[in-house]
Motif scaffolding. Structure first.
Motif, PDB file in Angstrom:
ATOM      1  N   GLY A 259       0.805  -1.225   0.000  1.00  0.00           N
ATOM      2  CA  GLY A 259       0.000   0.000   0.000  1.00  0.00           C
ATOM      3  C   GLY A 259       0.833   1.267   0.000  1.00  0.00           C
ATOM      4  O   GLY A 259       0.312   2.358  -0.232  1.00  0.00           O
ATOM      5  N   LEU A 260       2.126   1.147   0.274  1.00  0.00           N
ATOM      6  CA  LEU A 260       2.998   2.319   0.282  1.00  0.00           C
ATOM      7  C   LEU A 260       3.493   2.709  -1.108  1.00  0.00           C
ATOM      8  O   LEU A 260       4.053   3.785  -1.276  1.00  0.00           O
ATOM      9  CB  LEU A 260       4.209   2.071   1.185  1.00  0.00           C
ATOM     10  N   ILE A 261       3.289   1.861  -2.098  1.00  0.00           N
ATOM     11  CA  ILE A 261       3.798   2.135  -3.443  1.00  0.00           C
ATOM     12  C   ILE A 261       3.229   3.432  -4.012  1.00  0.00           C
ATOM     13  O   ILE A 261       3.993   4.262  -4.524  1.00  0.00           O
ATOM     14  CB  ILE A 261       3.548   0.924  -4.374  1.00  0.00           C
ATOM     15  N   PRO A 262       1.909   3.680  -3.940  1.00  0.00           N
ATOM     16  CA  PRO A 262       1.416   4.974  -4.451  1.00  0.00           C
ATOM     17  C   PRO A 262       1.983   6.167  -3.687  1.00  0.00           C
ATOM     18  O   PRO A 262       2.256   7.218  -4.272  1.00  0.00           O
ATOM     19  CB  PRO A 262      -0.098   4.892  -4.265  1.00  0.00           C
ATOM     20  N   GLN A 263       2.174   6.009  -2.390  1.00  0.00           N
ATOM     21  CA  GLN A 263       2.725   7.109  -1.606  1.00  0.00           C
ATOM     22  C   GLN A 263       4.149   7.420  -2.046  1.00  0.00           C
ATOM     23  O   GLN A 263       4.512   8.586  -2.214  1.00  0.00           O
ATOM     24  CB  GLN A 263       2.705   6.760  -0.126  1.00  0.00           C
ATOM     25  N   PHE A 264       4.963   6.401  -2.246  1.00  0.00           N
ATOM     26  CA  PHE A 264       6.327   6.626  -2.725  1.00  0.00           C
ATOM     27  C   PHE A 264       6.319   7.247  -4.116  1.00  0.00           C
ATOM     28  O   PHE A 264       7.104   8.147  -4.414  1.00  0.00           O
ATOM     29  CB  PHE A 264       7.119   5.320  -2.751  1.00  0.00           C
ATOM     30  N   PHE A 265       5.421   6.782  -4.969  1.00  0.00           N
ATOM     31  CA  PHE A 265       5.343   7.295  -6.335  1.00  0.00           C
ATOM     32  C   PHE A 265       4.975   8.779  -6.348  1.00  0.00           C
ATOM     33  O   PHE A 265       5.657   9.599  -6.967  1.00  0.00           O
ATOM     34  CB  PHE A 265       4.328   6.481  -7.153  1.00  0.00           C
ATOM     35  N   PHE A 266       3.900   9.147  -5.659  1.00  0.00           N
ATOM     36  CA  PHE A 266       3.445  10.534  -5.700  1.00  0.00           C
ATOM     37  C   PHE A 266       4.382  11.471  -4.951  1.00  0.00           C
ATOM     38  O   PHE A 266       4.538  12.633  -5.328  1.00  0.00           O
ATOM     39  CB  PHE A 266       2.016  10.648  -5.163  1.00  0.00           C
ATOM     40  N   THR A 267       5.041  10.976  -3.914  1.00  0.00           N
ATOM     41  CA  THR A 267       6.033  11.797  -3.232  1.00  0.00           C
ATOM     42  C   THR A 267       7.215  12.077  -4.147  1.00  0.00           C
ATOM     43  O   THR A 267       7.707  13.208  -4.224  1.00  0.00           O
ATOM     44  CB  THR A 267       6.514  11.099  -1.946  1.00  0.00           C
ATOM     45  N   THR A 268       7.666  11.065  -4.873  1.00  0.00           N
ATOM     46  CA  THR A 268       8.775  11.238  -5.807  1.00  0.00           C
ATOM     47  C   THR A 268       8.390  12.193  -6.932  1.00  0.00           C
ATOM     48  O   THR A 268       9.171  13.078  -7.306  1.00  0.00           O
ATOM     49  CB  THR A 268       9.210   9.883  -6.382  1.00  0.00           C
ATOM     50  N   VAL A 269       7.188  12.033  -7.479  1.00  0.00           N
ATOM     51  CA  VAL A 269       6.731  12.916  -8.554  1.00  0.00           C
ATOM     52  C   VAL A 269       6.612  14.352  -8.044  1.00  0.00           C
ATOM     53  O   VAL A 269       7.009  15.306  -8.722  1.00  0.00           O
ATOM     54  CB  VAL A 269       5.388  12.412  -9.136  1.00  0.00           C
ATOM     55  N   GLY A 270       6.097  14.544  -6.839  1.00  0.00           N
ATOM     56  CA  GLY A 270       5.955  15.882  -6.275  1.00  0.00           C
ATOM     57  C   GLY A 270       7.285  16.558  -6.024  1.00  0.00           C
ATOM     58  O   GLY A 270       7.465  17.738  -6.337  1.00  0.00           O
TER      59      GLY A 270
ATOM     60  N   THR B 232      11.256  20.555  -7.695  1.00  0.00           N
ATOM     61  CA  THR B 232      12.641  20.872  -8.028  1.00  0.00           C
ATOM     62  C   THR B 232      12.734  21.543  -9.387  1.00  0.00           C
ATOM     63  O   THR B 232      13.402  22.572  -9.546  1.00  0.00           O
ATOM     64  CB  THR B 232      13.499  19.594  -8.012  1.00  0.00           C
ATOM     65  N   PHE B 233      12.056  20.985 -10.383  1.00  0.00           N
ATOM     66  CA  PHE B 233      12.086  21.597 -11.713  1.00  0.00           C
ATOM     67  C   PHE B 233      11.416  22.964 -11.723  1.00  0.00           C
ATOM     68  O   PHE B 233      11.851  23.870 -12.426  1.00  0.00           O
ATOM     69  CB  PHE B 233      11.442  20.675 -12.754  1.00  0.00           C
ATOM     70  N   TYR B 234      10.364  23.135 -10.933  1.00  0.00           N
ATOM     71  CA  TYR B 234       9.699  24.436 -10.846  1.00  0.00           C
ATOM     72  C   TYR B 234      10.628  25.485 -10.247  1.00  0.00           C
ATOM     73  O   TYR B 234      10.711  26.615 -10.744  1.00  0.00           O
ATOM     74  CB  TYR B 234       8.421  24.309 -10.014  1.00  0.00           C
ATOM     75  N   LEU B 235      11.349  25.145  -9.190  1.00  0.00           N
ATOM     76  CA  LEU B 235      12.278  26.096  -8.584  1.00  0.00           C
ATOM     77  C   LEU B 235      13.437  26.422  -9.520  1.00  0.00           C
ATOM     78  O   LEU B 235      13.902  27.567  -9.570  1.00  0.00           O
ATOM     79  CB  LEU B 235      12.798  25.547  -7.257  1.00  0.00           C
ATOM     80  N   ILE B 236      13.892  25.435 -10.272  1.00  0.00           N
ATOM     81  CA  ILE B 236      14.945  25.700 -11.255  1.00  0.00           C
ATOM     82  C   ILE B 236      14.433  26.638 -12.337  1.00  0.00           C
ATOM     83  O   ILE B 236      15.127  27.565 -12.766  1.00  0.00           O
ATOM     84  CB  ILE B 236      15.475  24.381 -11.856  1.00  0.00           C
TER      85      ILE B 236
END
Length: 82
Positions: free
Chosen positions: A14-25, A30-34
């Motif tokens: 059940g943690l897979i979606p949490q890891f995925f969306f945290t990584t995407v966020g 990071t790209f937005y700040l750059i």
């Protein structure tokens, strides 16, 4: 870190979606700040070519400042007169 995430994901799927969306966020932030740091009005990164970047701005340039004008005479008193 990634190895521990994979181990946790194997134990708790059940943690897979949490890891995925945290990584995407985090990647998106990071790209937005750059992108903001490389914007057209950001001239303060190069101190050798432009030591005083505020002198190159137009006088009508809208600075990101907060200005609140208040008529202090019309404010009500909350306390007693001494």
């Amino acid at each position: 870190m990634i190895k521990t995430m994979i181990q946790h994901a194997k134990k708790h799927p059940g943690l897979i979606p949490q890891f995925f969306f945290t990584t995407v966020g985090l990647t998106g932030a990071t790209f937005y700040l750059i992108r903001l740091a490389r914007g057209p009005h950001v001239t303060f990164w190069d101190k050798k070519k432009n030591p005083e970047p505020w002198n190159n701005l137009d006088p009508t340039y809208q600075y990101k400042l907060l200005a609140i004008t208040t008529d202090y005479k019309s404010l009500k008193k909350d306390g007693p007169d001494f």
